[in-house]
Design an enzyme around this catalytic site. Sequence first.
Site, PDB file in Angstrom:
ATOM      1  N   SER A   1      27.872  46.495  40.580  1.00 56.02           N
ATOM      2  CA  SER A   1      28.422  47.548  39.734  1.00 56.02           C
ATOM      3  C   SER A   1      27.745  48.894  39.975  1.00 56.02           C
ATOM      4  CB  SER A   1      28.283  47.165  38.260  1.00 56.02           C
ATOM      5  OG  SER A   1      29.103  46.056  37.992  1.00 56.02           O
TER       6      SER A   1
ATOM      7  N   ASP B   1      35.353  48.241  39.241  1.00 60.43           N
ATOM      8  CA  ASP B   1      34.425  48.380  40.362  1.00 60.43           C
ATOM      9  C   ASP B   1      34.614  47.229  41.362  1.00 60.43           C
ATOM     10  OD1 ASP B   1      33.563  46.639  38.367  1.00 60.43           O
ATOM     11  OD2 ASP B   1      31.558  47.507  38.201  1.00 60.43           O
ATOM     12  N   HIS B   2      34.948  46.048  40.820  1.00 60.07           N
ATOM     13  CA  HIS B   2      35.105  44.834  41.638  1.00 60.07           C
ATOM     14  C   HIS B   2      35.665  43.748  40.735  1.00 60.07           C
ATOM     15  CE1 HIS B   2      31.748  43.380  39.325  1.00 60.07           C
ATOM     16  NE2 HIS B   2      31.091  44.490  39.628  1.00 60.07           N
TER      17      HIS B   2
ATOM     18  N   GLU C   1      34.074  52.691  29.812  1.00 63.44           N
ATOM     19  CA  GLU C   1      33.940  51.390  30.464  1.00 63.44           C
ATOM     20  C   GLU C   1      34.167  50.222  29.510  1.00 63.44           C
ATOM     21  OE1 GLU C   1      30.066  49.933  31.480  1.00 63.44           O
ATOM     22  OE2 GLU C   1      30.820  48.695  33.111  1.00 63.44           O
TER      23      GLU C   1
ATOM     24  N   THR D   1      27.054  50.859  35.346  1.00 66.31           N
ATOM     25  CA  THR D   1      28.287  51.650  35.445  1.00 66.31           C
ATOM     26  C   THR D   1      28.144  53.031  34.807  1.00 66.31           C
ATOM     27  OG1 THR D   1      29.490  49.561  35.408  1.00 66.31           O
ATOM     28  CG2 THR D   1      30.791  51.578  35.151  1.00 66.31           C
TER      29      THR D   1
ATOM     30  N   ASP E   1      33.313  41.755  33.053  1.00 65.34           N
ATOM     31  CA  ASP E   1      32.379  41.278  34.082  1.00 65.34           C
ATOM     32  C   ASP E   1      31.469  40.171  33.558  1.00 65.34           C
ATOM     33  OD1 ASP E   1      30.780  41.697  36.652  1.00 65.34           O
ATOM     34  OD2 ASP E   1      29.270  42.238  35.164  1.00 65.34           O
TER      35      ASP E   1
ATOM     36  N   ASP F   1      34.920  46.738  34.065  1.00 66.47           N
ATOM     37  CA  ASP F   1      33.954  46.118  34.987  1.00 66.47           C
ATOM     38  C   ASP F   1      34.384  44.677  35.273  1.00 66.47           C
ATOM     39  OD1 ASP F   1      31.610  45.062  36.276  1.00 66.47           O
ATOM     40  OD2 ASP F   1      30.464  46.692  35.367  1.00 66.47           O
TER      41      ASP F   1
ATOM     42  N   HIS G   1      30.864  36.428  34.980  1.00 70.37           N
ATOM     43  CA  HIS G   1      29.571  35.843  35.370  1.00 70.37           C
ATOM     44  C   HIS G   1      29.321  34.530  34.642  1.00 70.37           C
ATOM     45  CE1 HIS G   1      27.853  38.938  37.951  1.00 70.37           C
ATOM     46  NE2 HIS G   1      28.283  39.866  37.121  1.00 70.37           N
TER      47      HIS G   1
HETATM   48 MG    MG Z   1      29.302  47.774  34.099  1.00 69.59          MG
HETATM   49 ZN    ZN Z   2      28.716  41.910  37.433  1.00 70.99          ZN
END
Ligand code: MG
Ligand code: ZN
Length: 374
Positions: free
Chosen positions: A85, A305-306, A258, A138, A263, A44, A267
């Site tokens: 996500s 995902d990004h 995952e 996710t 991620d 993620d 953040h």
């Molecule tokens: Mg996730």
């Molecule tokens: Zn995020």
Amino acid sequence: MNRIIIFTLLGCLLWTGCENAMSSNPSVDTTPQKPKNIILMVGDGMGVSQITAGLYTNNNQLNLERFPYIGLHKSYAYDDLVTDSAAGATAFSCGIKTYNGAIGVDKDTIPVETILERAEKEGLATGLVSTSTITHATPASFICHNKIRKQHEENAADFIKTDIDLFVGGGKNYFDLREDDRNISMELKKKGYNVSDFFQEETNDLVMDPSAPLAFFTANTDPLAAQDGRDYLAGISGKSVAFLAERGKEKGFFLMIEGSQIDWGGHANQSDWIVAEMHDFDKAIGQVLDFAEKDGETLVIVTADHETGGYAINKGSTMDSLETAFTTDYHTADLIPVFAYGPGAEDFSGIYENTAIHAKMMELFGFGAKNESE
Ligand code: MG
Ligand code: ZN
């Protein structure tokens, strides 16, 4: 004279090379074109900079370098160039572009069958492994259908509706300490599941008995960050693959793993968090690839995902000490790398929509790609 020796040496080398190629050909020819098993690994928030940071701080080496095929996907959502996500994972699980916040539902909030649900119907074994809560966007997008992503208790209730063989992650409280007083862990037990809640230290001693489906909780709420001592992903990934290979020995299995917190480091704009999570995720990738190399019938796909953070590695960096910067505390619209190994892996080179990952997996499983929106 010297020339003759050189040519002779060159000839020997070429001949040896040819012989090696010839002797390895039969094993290439017997490799099945379609995988029996598919393992989708999602880091993620893992963009190219996150991979770069993980690589250089790990002695310039990652298991990601073992993949022969690499592509890029277009991560945008139905309603936003920058995906979240939920929409990002729903693109993989259902093959549709949907709005940010959507869990396994389309742009009109209609539930869409996921690849995990379809695999269950087709008689395959299935699993989800995560380093967040198992009800987080996710993993939830592979088994839940929810108009709004943060409804963890509603997501937990969806786990009882599918005969998933294995799930591992945090969020035990969403199953057991619920506002509606249901106890989903008890309901899972009644349905025949082994339910374990060994946390942290004990996880590596866990024996996964493949004679029954397993719900394995790693935390009451969010699991720890890797840099704070969470250390289960690689071990559990290896055990999960063995568990599902046994339960799916006739028809195969689908597993999503995952690395959730790359991620979260993005953040938080914390490079150390990102790097620790990258190393943790890459160790899990190593475990999965070791299995796939021996097995020969397993397709492994690693993607994200990004990207998160607009993370960059700036001038003044060395391999041991990165000078990093962030442009945002949210996600970005970057193209996202896709790594593939095993039967069907060649289908994943090129540039394509994130929904195409679903279509390719469905086709390789022989399920048809009826949800494909592109
Ligand atoms: Mg996730
Ligand atoms: Zn995020």
